[in-house]
Design a protein around this motif. Structure first.
Motif: not given
Length: 181
Positions: A54-61, A149-152
């Motif tokens: 859910r965190y990953a998808e909220r970031s658009g991934n 931060r990791l995604f960025e």
């Protein structure tokens, strides 16, 4: 976007070339800033996997999930992921072994970013993750800010290297590109 178009309206009539160039630069900036990652989440705990997803998808991934190291290895061989979030306590093999299997299947020179997720808190864990070629070690429960931060960092690396190129760069090249523990 509203501010951009408000500023464009202040240009003199006849500045169509300037408007076109400004619009293209604006669109490129959006594309660069909103790099969508293809992430594999590997966790046998469905609650932890769901939270991370859910965190990953909220970031658009985009996200795929696996519950075992074997399933993760299979998925990685079929699809070019930008990042693997790997629980260290899997039922069929530990996360370190799963990371070794993934690396072996991708071949030498591959540096698909792999980040550990764990509820453990031993002081030696971060260095063990780094020694295993992992770029980060996230504590559970997952801190959304740390995950973002990791995604960025991974997205910035992917922008520098081009689409889906991260999986073919040497580990030293990855560290130089700024994705490190």
């Amino acid at each position: 976007p509203i501010m951009f178009y408000a500023l464009l309206s202040l240009l003199e009539p006849g500045d169509e070339a300037t408007v076109t160039k400004a619009g293209e630069a604006f669109a490129e900036g959006i594309d660069a800033a909103s790099r969508v990652l293809d992430i594999l989440i590997v966790d046998d705990d469905s609650v932890s996997a769901t939270v991370a997803r859910r965190y990953a998808e909220r970031s658009g991934n985009t996200v795929a999930c696996a519950a075992t190291g074997e399933e993760a290895t299979s998925l990685v061989s079929e699809r070019a992921f930008d990042l693997v979030l790997l629980d260290l306590g899997l039922p069929d093999m530990d996360g370190f072994e799963a990371a070794r299997h993934i690396r072996a299947d991708l071949g030498p020179g591959s540096s698909l970013p792999i980040a550990a997720m764990t509820a453990r808190s031993d002081p030696e864990l971060r260095s063990a993750c780094a020694a295993a070629g992992m770029i980060d070690c996230l504590s559970k429960p997952i801190d959304p800010a740390a995950l973002e931060r990791l995604f960025e960092r991974v997205a910035a690396q992917a922008r520098e290297l081009g689409p889906r190129a991260a999986a073919s760069v040497s580990p030293s090249g990855r560290a130089e590109a700024g994705v490190s523990l």
